[in-house]
Design a protein around this motif. Structure first.
Motif, PDB file in Angstrom:
ATOM      1  N   GLU A 155      95.981  83.035  34.650  1.00  0.00           N
ATOM      2  CA  GLU A 155      96.480  83.829  34.481  1.00  0.00           C
ATOM      3  C   GLU A 155      97.739  84.707  35.520  1.00  0.00           C
ATOM      4  O   GLU A 155      98.920  84.941  34.773  1.00  0.00           O
ATOM      5  CB  GLU A 155      95.132  85.211  34.229  1.00  0.00           C
ATOM      6  N   GLU A 156      97.702  84.353  36.618  1.00  0.00           N
ATOM      7  CA  GLU A 156      98.827  84.511  37.230  1.00  0.00           C
ATOM      8  C   GLU A 156     100.111  83.850  36.837  1.00  0.00           C
ATOM      9  O   GLU A 156     101.203  84.171  36.772  1.00  0.00           O
ATOM     10  CB  GLU A 156      98.875  84.366  38.774  1.00  0.00           C
ATOM     11  N   ARG A 157      99.820  82.634  36.700  1.00  0.00           N
ATOM     12  CA  ARG A 157     100.487  81.814  35.853  1.00  0.00           C
ATOM     13  C   ARG A 157     100.773  81.838  34.922  1.00  0.00           C
ATOM     14  O   ARG A 157     102.266  81.897  34.287  1.00  0.00           O
ATOM     15  CB  ARG A 157     100.098  80.360  36.721  1.00  0.00           C
ATOM     16  N   LEU A 158      99.723  82.522  33.921  1.00  0.00           N
ATOM     17  CA  LEU A 158     100.256  82.618  32.417  1.00  0.00           C
ATOM     18  C   LEU A 158     101.354  83.789  32.458  1.00  0.00           C
ATOM     19  O   LEU A 158     103.006  83.725  31.942  1.00  0.00           O
ATOM     20  CB  LEU A 158      99.553  82.972  31.396  1.00  0.00           C
ATOM     21  N   ALA A 159     100.935  84.868  33.383  1.00  0.00           N
ATOM     22  CA  ALA A 159     102.029  86.232  33.060  1.00  0.00           C
ATOM     23  C   ALA A 159     103.280  85.884  33.408  1.00  0.00           C
ATOM     24  O   ALA A 159     104.231  86.630  32.756  1.00  0.00           O
ATOM     25  CB  ALA A 159     101.418  87.263  34.265  1.00  0.00           C
ATOM     26  N   LYS A 160     103.200  85.096  34.881  1.00  0.00           N
ATOM     27  CA  LYS A 160     104.318  84.714  34.986  1.00  0.00           C
ATOM     28  C   LYS A 160     105.389  84.076  34.384  1.00  0.00           C
ATOM     29  O   LYS A 160     106.849  84.693  33.578  1.00  0.00           O
ATOM     30  CB  LYS A 160     104.705  83.539  36.807  1.00  0.00           C
ATOM     31  N   LEU A 161     105.043  83.455  33.355  1.00  0.00           N
ATOM     32  CA  LEU A 161     105.732  82.623  32.320  1.00  0.00           C
ATOM     33  C   LEU A 161     105.836  83.477  31.482  1.00  0.00           C
ATOM     34  O   LEU A 161     107.240  83.456  30.543  1.00  0.00           O
ATOM     35  CB  LEU A 161     105.296  81.335  31.762  1.00  0.00           C
ATOM     36  N   LEU A 162     105.471  84.499  30.668  1.00  0.00           N
ATOM     37  CA  LEU A 162     106.181  85.481  29.828  1.00  0.00           C
ATOM     38  C   LEU A 162     106.497  86.609  30.589  1.00  0.00           C
ATOM     39  O   LEU A 162     107.326  86.764  29.440  1.00  0.00           O
ATOM     40  CB  LEU A 162     104.135  85.936  29.842  1.00  0.00           C
ATOM     41  N   ARG A 163     106.297  87.256  31.925  1.00  0.00           N
ATOM     42  CA  ARG A 163     107.985  88.044  31.956  1.00  0.00           C
ATOM     43  C   ARG A 163     109.222  87.235  31.801  1.00  0.00           C
ATOM     44  O   ARG A 163     110.395  87.667  31.783  1.00  0.00           O
ATOM     45  CB  ARG A 163     107.116  88.473  33.533  1.00  0.00           C
ATOM     46  N   ALA A 164     108.765  85.865  32.677  1.00  0.00           N
ATOM     47  CA  ALA A 164     109.912  85.227  32.447  1.00  0.00           C
ATOM     48  C   ALA A 164     110.921  84.734  31.251  1.00  0.00           C
ATOM     49  O   ALA A 164     112.302  84.902  30.810  1.00  0.00           O
ATOM     50  CB  ALA A 164     109.931  83.701  34.045  1.00  0.00           C
ATOM     51  N   TYR A 165     109.797  84.325  29.942  1.00  0.00           N
ATOM     52  CA  TYR A 165     110.894  84.177  28.760  1.00  0.00           C
ATOM     53  C   TYR A 165     110.492  85.564  27.668  1.00  0.00           C
ATOM     54  O   TYR A 165     110.611  86.697  26.550  1.00  0.00           O
ATOM     55  CB  TYR A 165     109.696  83.648  28.056  1.00  0.00           C
ATOM     56  N   GLY A 166     110.403  87.171  28.249  1.00  0.00           N
ATOM     57  CA  GLY A 166     110.573  88.471  27.730  1.00  0.00           C
ATOM     58  C   GLY A 166     109.210  88.510  26.994  1.00  0.00           C
ATOM     59  O   GLY A 166     109.285  89.641  26.026  1.00  0.00           O
TER      60      GLY A 166
END
Length: 381
Positions: free
Chosen positions: A204-215
Motif C-alpha cells: 500500500e505505501e509503495r502504491l500510494a507513493k506512485l499514485l501521488r507522484a503521478y497525480g
C-alpha cells in the motif's frame, strides 16, 4: 447511511453525466448522475463500464503493455493492473507472484535454483516468485500466455513483451492520455497484501507513493483501487483519496486477512445489507464474483438473480463484477455453444443477462465483445 453520502459516493464513482448515453441506475443512480453533471465532478464513465481484465487478455498475454494497449485501442473504459513486488521493492504487473505460467523463467538456467515451494494465502505453490527476483533480473524474462491450451492463438505473442512495472504503466497512461486528449483510466489491485507485508514488502505505501507522484491520489483521479483484502483498502484509504473497491470471491470464501485475524465472517456475510454498510464505511464499491450476482445451478446454468445489486446500491456502493470471457469453458452452461470448450459461446446473451441486473460495470477479457454487448443493451432499453 445518509442520502447525501450515497449520492456523493455514486457521483464520485461515475455514473456518467446525463446526456452522455449512460444507462440509468435507478433513483439514486440517476440522481447521482444529475448531481455529477451539475457539479462537474462526474468522471463521465459510460454505464455499464467496460473494464479490460488484465488488459485485453483474451487476445494478448495478460498484464503486458501489448495487452493494455490493445484493450485501450479496442475502446475499454478502464484497464486493469494487478500488482506484486520484486525482491528490491518495485511494483510489477502480474496476476500472481508465481510467474511460472506467465513468463519464460523455466527456460532460464541461471534461475533454476530459484524454483521453490511456498504457501501463499494457505495454498502451497511450487515455482518461481517475483519476491525472489530483483527488478533487473525480472526484466531479463519475457511474458507468455498463461492458458495456452485455451488461447493457443495468444502464444503467437510469447516473448514479445517484458513484465512491466506499475510506474511504466503510469508513464504509458500519461503518453496515451496526451495523445488522445483525455484521461486514461486504470483499475489497480493489491495482490496478497497480508502475505507481502509479512515479508517486509508492504504494497500500500509503495502504491500510494506512485499514485501521488503521478497525480492519481485524489478522489477525482481516473483510477480505482481494489483488493480482496478489506484491510488493504482500509490502509490505502488512510494514504490516498483515490476511489476504492472491495473484491468479493465466492459466497463461502473468506478474505485472507480475515483468516489471519480470526475474523469468522465469510463473503456471504459481507454481501448482506449489514456487511455492505460496513464496506461502505471505507470503500466506494464492490467487485463481486459474477456468481454473487446470478448464481449457477449444479449444471452450471444461471438461476435467479440475488438482491446484491439492489442492496449494494442502497448502501451507496457501485458494483463492478468479474469476469466475463467469450470461451465456452468460462460461460454459464446455458450460453455455451457446441462441444469445444475453447470455442466462443453466446457471450452476448450472457452479457445481456448480467447487464439486466443493473450492474454498474463488468470486467471482461474481451473488451470489444463487452462494448458491442453494451451497445445492444442500450438500443433495446
Amino acid at each position: 447511511m445518509e442520502r447525501e453520502q450515497q449520492l456523493g459516493r455514486r457521483a464520485i464513482l461515475g455514473a456518467a453525466a446525463l446526456g452522455a448515453g449512460a444507462v440509468a441506475l435507478g433513483g439514486a443512480g440517476t440522481a447521482a448522475a444529475a448531481e455529477a453533471s451539475a457539479s462537474g465532478k462526474g468522471h463521465g464513465l459510460p454505464v455499464p463500464t467496460v473494464i479490460g481484465h488484465r488488459g485485453a487478455s483474451g487476445y494478448r498475454p495478460e498484464h503486458t503493455l501489448g495487452s493494455y494497449q490493445l484493450a485501450l485501442d479496442l475502446g475499454a473504459d478502464i484497464i486493469e493492473q494487478d500488482l506484486v513486488p520484486t525482491k528490491d521493492g518495485h511494483l510489477v504487473c502480474r496476476h500472481e507472484n508465481d510467474i511460472t505460467a506467465t513468463t519464460d523463467v523455466a527456460a532460464h538456467p541461471e534461475f533454476a535454483d530459484r524454483k521453490t515451494t511456498k504457501t501463499v494465502d494457505g495454498t502451497a505453490l511450487t515455482g518461481w516468485f517475483t519476491e525472489d527476483f530483483t527488478l533487473a533480473e525480472l526484466k531479463t524474462l519475457r511474458a507468455k500466455e498463461r492458458i495456452p491450451g485455451t488461447r493457443q492463438r495468444n502464444t503467437l505473442y510469447d516473448g514479445r513483451w517484458e513484465v512491466p512495472t506499475f510506474e511504466e504503466v503510469l508513464q504509458w497512461a500519461e503518453r496515451e492520455g496526451r495523445k488522445r486528449g483525455r484521461r486514461i483510466w486504470l483499475y489497480v489491485e493489491t495482490k496478497h497484501p497480508t502475505y507481502f507485508r509479512k515479508l517486509g514488502l508492504g504494497l500500500e505505501e509503495r502504491l500510494a507513493k506512485l499514485l501521488r507522484a503521478y497525480g492519481r491520489h485524489r478522489k477525482d483521479s481516473p483510477t480505482f483501487l481494489q483488493s480482496f483484502e478489506p484491510s488493504s483498502i482500509q490502509r490505502l484509504r488512510k494514504l490516498v483519496a483515490t476511489p476504492a473497491v472491495v473484491l468479493l470471491s465466492t459466497a463461502n470464501s473468506r478474505p485472507w486477512d480475515f483468516v489471519e485475524a480470526g475474523d469468522p465472517r465469510t463473503v456471504a456475510d459481507l454481501v448482506k445489507p449489514e456487511g455492505l454498510e460496513w464496506i461502505a464505511g471505507y470503500a466506494d464499491g464492490i467487485g463481486p464474483d459474477l456468481s454473487l450476482i446470478i448464481p449457477r445451478d449444479s449444471s452450471g446454468r444461471l438461476t435467479t438473480p440475488t438482491t446484491l445489486v439492489k442492496d449494494a446500491h442502497a448502501a451507496g456502493l457501485v458494483l463492478h463484477p468479474y469476469t466475463m470471457r467469450n470461451e465456452n469453458s468460462f460461460l454459464p452452461a446455458d450460453f455455451r455453444r457446441g462441444t469445444d470448450a475453447t470455442a466462443y459461446g453466446d457471450a452476448f446473451g450472457a452479457f445481456k443477462k448480467y447487464f439486466e441486473t443493473g450492474i454498474d460495470g463488468i470486467f471482461s477479457d474481451n473488451p470489444d465483445t463487452a462494448l458491442l454487448a453494451r451497445e445492444d443493451f442500450r438500443k433495446n432499453r
